[in-house]
Design a protein around this motif. Structure first.
Motif, PDB file in Angstrom:
ATOM      1  N   HIS A   1       0.829  -1.211   0.000  1.00 36.40           N
ATOM      2  CA  HIS A   1       0.000   0.000   0.000  1.00 36.40           C
ATOM      3  C   HIS A   1       0.866   1.265   0.000  1.00 36.40           C
ATOM      4  O   HIS A   1       0.545   2.249   0.672  1.00 36.40           O
ATOM      5  CB  HIS A   1      -0.947   0.038   1.208  1.00 36.40           C
ATOM      6  N   VAL A   2       1.952   1.253  -0.724  1.00 29.39           N
ATOM      7  CA  VAL A   2       2.854   2.404  -0.773  1.00 29.39           C
ATOM      8  C   VAL A   2       2.922   2.992  -2.187  1.00 29.39           C
ATOM      9  O   VAL A   2       2.762   4.196  -2.389  1.00 29.39           O
ATOM     10  CB  VAL A   2       4.275   2.002  -0.303  1.00 29.39           C
ATOM     11  N   LEU A   3       3.115   2.139  -3.182  1.00 26.62           N
ATOM     12  CA  LEU A   3       3.298   2.632  -4.555  1.00 26.62           C
ATOM     13  C   LEU A   3       2.104   3.466  -5.025  1.00 26.62           C
ATOM     14  O   LEU A   3       2.262   4.396  -5.810  1.00 26.62           O
ATOM     15  CB  LEU A   3       3.501   1.469  -5.527  1.00 26.62           C
ATOM     16  N   GLU A   4       0.904   3.127  -4.549  1.00 31.23           N
ATOM     17  CA  GLU A   4      -0.297   3.875  -4.947  1.00 31.23           C
ATOM     18  C   GLU A   4      -0.172   5.369  -4.651  1.00 31.23           C
ATOM     19  O   GLU A   4      -0.843   6.182  -5.274  1.00 31.23           O
ATOM     20  CB  GLU A   4      -1.537   3.327  -4.241  1.00 31.23           C
ATOM     21  N   HIS A   5       0.686   5.716  -3.672  1.00 25.24           N
ATOM     22  CA  HIS A   5       0.812   7.122  -3.276  1.00 25.24           C
ATOM     23  C   HIS A   5       1.931   7.856  -4.014  1.00 25.24           C
ATOM     24  O   HIS A   5       2.097   9.053  -3.823  1.00 25.24           O
ATOM     25  CB  HIS A   5       1.074   7.216  -1.768  1.00 25.24           C
TER      26      HIS A   5
ATOM     27  N   GLY B   1      17.837 -12.018  -4.285  1.00 22.56           N
ATOM     28  CA  GLY B   1      16.788 -11.639  -3.339  1.00 22.56           C
ATOM     29  C   GLY B   1      15.466 -11.329  -4.044  1.00 22.56           C
ATOM     30  O   GLY B   1      15.384 -11.361  -5.272  1.00 22.56           O
ATOM     31  N   THR B   2      14.458 -11.025  -3.248  1.00 22.50           N
ATOM     32  CA  THR B   2      13.126 -10.788  -3.826  1.00 22.50           C
ATOM     33  C   THR B   2      12.520  -9.483  -3.337  1.00 22.50           C
ATOM     34  O   THR B   2      12.908  -8.932  -2.305  1.00 22.50           O
ATOM     35  CB  THR B   2      12.125 -11.899  -3.428  1.00 22.50           C
ATOM     36  N   ILE B   3      11.541  -9.032  -4.103  1.00 22.02           N
ATOM     37  CA  ILE B   3      10.679  -7.940  -3.644  1.00 22.02           C
ATOM     38  C   ILE B   3       9.245  -8.467  -3.641  1.00 22.02           C
ATOM     39  O   ILE B   3       8.856  -9.229  -4.528  1.00 22.02           O
ATOM     40  CB  ILE B   3      10.819  -6.689  -4.542  1.00 22.02           C
ATOM     41  N   THR B   4       8.504  -8.115  -2.608  1.00 26.01           N
ATOM     42  CA  THR B   4       7.076  -8.426  -2.535  1.00 26.01           C
ATOM     43  C   THR B   4       6.329  -7.104  -2.521  1.00 26.01           C
ATOM     44  O   THR B   4       6.652  -6.223  -1.722  1.00 26.01           O
ATOM     45  CB  THR B   4       6.756  -9.222  -1.251  1.00 26.01           C
ATOM     46  N   VAL B   5       5.379  -6.960  -3.428  1.00 26.60           N
ATOM     47  CA  VAL B   5       4.618  -5.715  -3.525  1.00 26.60           C
ATOM     48  C   VAL B   5       3.131  -6.046  -3.426  1.00 26.60           C
ATOM     49  O   VAL B   5       2.650  -6.948  -4.118  1.00 26.60           O
ATOM     50  CB  VAL B   5       4.880  -4.990  -4.865  1.00 26.60           C
ATOM     51  N   ILE B   6       2.419  -5.336  -2.577  1.00 27.30           N
ATOM     52  CA  ILE B   6       0.967  -5.513  -2.462  1.00 27.30           C
ATOM     53  C   ILE B   6       0.293  -4.156  -2.664  1.00 27.30           C
ATOM     54  O   ILE B   6       0.673  -3.172  -2.017  1.00 27.30           O
ATOM     55  CB  ILE B   6       0.575  -6.086  -1.078  1.00 27.30           C
ATOM     56  N   GLU B   7      -0.677  -4.113  -3.571  1.00 24.94           N
ATOM     57  CA  GLU B   7      -1.426  -2.880  -3.804  1.00 24.94           C
ATOM     58  C   GLU B   7      -2.881  -3.222  -4.094  1.00 24.94           C
ATOM     59  O   GLU B   7      -3.175  -4.259  -4.684  1.00 24.94           O
ATOM     60  CB  GLU B   7      -0.858  -2.104  -5.010  1.00 24.94           C
ATOM     61  N   GLY B   8      -3.775  -2.339  -3.715  1.00 30.91           N
ATOM     62  CA  GLY B   8      -5.179  -2.471  -4.101  1.00 30.91           C
ATOM     63  C   GLY B   8      -5.421  -1.889  -5.485  1.00 30.91           C
ATOM     64  O   GLY B   8      -4.493  -1.420  -6.152  1.00 30.91           O
ATOM     65  N   ASP B   9      -6.665  -1.926  -5.924  1.00 32.30           N
ATOM     66  CA  ASP B   9      -7.049  -1.339  -7.214  1.00 32.30           C
ATOM     67  C   ASP B   9      -8.528  -0.975  -7.100  1.00 32.30           C
ATOM     68  O   ASP B   9      -9.390  -1.856  -7.062  1.00 32.30           O
ATOM     69  CB  ASP B   9      -6.818  -2.352  -8.333  1.00 32.30           C
ATOM     70  N   HIS B  10      -8.802   0.327  -7.041  1.00 33.69           N
ATOM     71  CA  HIS B  10     -10.194   0.730  -6.800  1.00 33.69           C
ATOM     72  C   HIS B  10     -11.093   0.462  -8.003  1.00 33.69           C
ATOM     73  O   HIS B  10     -12.316   0.462  -7.869  1.00 33.69           O
ATOM     74  CB  HIS B  10     -10.268   2.205  -6.395  1.00 33.69           C
ATOM     75  N   GLY B  11     -10.493   0.232  -9.162  1.00 34.66           N
ATOM     76  CA  GLY B  11     -11.292  -0.161 -10.321  1.00 34.66           C
ATOM     77  C   GLY B  11     -11.769  -1.598 -10.231  1.00 34.66           C
ATOM     78  O   GLY B  11     -12.563  -2.050 -11.050  1.00 34.66           O
ATOM     79  N   SER B  12     -11.294  -2.316  -9.229  1.00 33.69           N
ATOM     80  CA  SER B  12     -11.710  -3.707  -9.035  1.00 33.69           C
ATOM     81  C   SER B  12     -12.906  -3.798  -8.097  1.00 33.69           C
ATOM     82  O   SER B  12     -13.367  -4.893  -7.792  1.00 33.69           O
ATOM     83  CB  SER B  12     -10.550  -4.519  -8.452  1.00 33.69           C
TER      84      SER B  12
END
Lengths: 268, 268
Positions: free
Chosen positions: A112-116, A135-146
């Protein structure tokens, strides 16, 4: 980075983020486990809504959790202390100017960071430099169009659209969830795997009706009323009808759908 | 029932339904297995796009598959023969006037049918009478309001909306997936459990890019061009731009999302 945080920083917002976290913890985070000894950077920890779960699920990994807001960091520290966790170290820092050497971390976690951010690819590139090869990156974001629901409502869709518009005016993107694949691609990550986590809510799942539809999503929309009216994106009557119609979806024949996107990618 | 089938009955449509079935079989049907000796009614089998999978996955159950179209039944019979299956019996019949005694079946299966009906609750009530006490109904429907994509496109959204409008004019509902819970509730079923099956497509999954985004969903929208222009729902320029933008989502940075809803409920 100098952007208004569109959700605001008040106490109600803090409570909303905590509700959101507890209702969605299992769905979003249960499969994130870091190995013993891993150094993990959590970029943009806010009030530690996710940090407590992350650190509890990987008790033998060490977390460095940063946020740009000193106030959030203070609250985050208290939350982690209250949870009795000792594997989290907090620092106040800007995601675009982090006080760490290249390849300092085994993994990065961003929720919930990239959205901003107006420059999400640049943020991902910055974070990528901090990750060790392999190594890895894990990214979680919502989508209000969903977000869609029954009964359907034009007013509710317009009220949600206000949040999308406000986020856009603040330089962010409330429809970013669907874009995680191309964003990680552009930032040069490999082995990108996007795994949508759809929240489906009907009255057979009362915890989600209250915890998600009402106290997370609808509360978020209610919280932008002043900003949306000030920005003249919508009139008060339509907005209020939209919020009423969102509450209507919490009744016994109502349905509410929303999707978060979780992506894992590697630095090779 | 006397309704135009909005997708049409031509050969291209038959091929499209077969493509759709093969790309989505695993996602939609792999968890549907009926016990040995079960009598299962498949209401609205069409050209047997689902029937072959259903009957293969439950080789010791007996299927009665009905459809209102004699032509579809003829094609369905060939498909089932070609698959070497012997546990399917076909009948041409109207879902609202079925030639079966009450409680003739252990289970009923309905897939991509309710979206075409103006009285879905009545259809479910009719089917419920045919189920033995303790039996189940399985319902699968799409929801065109669940389609979103990257790059986002107003024209593509308008082209999809044409399908929603045409379905509505024909008495159906292309947004029915989200409504399965209340529909089954209204029809008096118990223990309703709705399980969304989201199709997420990015270029790391080329089979779905071609099999779903291009050959299923976009092909369906392309197929309604004439009907949409005749009905004056949209102008040709916008429609064609929308279809182009749907194809654009199949490129390497594109993403396409769609959700089917699968519901299982009991007659008690």
């Amino acid at each position: 980075m100098n952007q208004a945080y569109v959700h605001g920083y008040n106490t109600r917002e803090t409570r909303r983020l905590k509700n959101q976290a507890s209702a969605l913890v299992e769905l979003l985070h249960s499969d994130t486990r870091y190995q013993k000894g891993s150094q993990v950077l959590e970029a943009g920890c806010g009030v530690a809504a996710q940090t407590v779960t992350l650190a509890s699920n990987s008790p033998n990994a060490s977390f460095t959790s940063i946020d740009i807001s000193a106030d959030s960091i203070a609250k985050a520290k208290k939350a982690v202390e209250f949870a009795g966790l000792h594997n989290v170290h907090f620092e106040q820092a800007d995601i675009f100017d982090l006080p760490f050497e290249p390849e300092s971390f085994d993994h990065v976690f961003v929720c919930h960071v990239l959205e901003h951010l107006s420059q999400p690819v640049e943020a991902l590139e910055t974070l990528k430099r901090l990750i060790k090869v392999g190594g890895t990156i894990t990214v979680i974001e919502g989508d209000h169009g969903s977000a869609y629901f029954h009964p359907d409502s034009e007013a509710a869709r317009l009220a949600i659209q206000c949040q999308v518009e406000l986020q856009r005016k603040a330089g962010g993107n409330a429809l970013i969830g669907r874009e995680l694949y191309p964003l990680l691609q552009q930032a040069g990550f490999d082995s990108i795997r996007v795994d949508p986590r759809m929240v489906y809510v009907d009255s057979s799942i009362p915890d989600l009706v209250s915890g998600f539809t009402r106290d997370t999503f609808t509360a978020m929309i209610e919280g932008i009323r002043g900003a949306a009216l000030n920005a003249e994106i919508i009139d008060a009557t339509t907005f209020d009808a939209g919020v009423r119609d969102l509450h209507r979806t919490t009744e016994s024949d109502g349905v509410f759908c929303y999707t978060f996107f979780k992506a894992i990618a590697a630095k090779s």
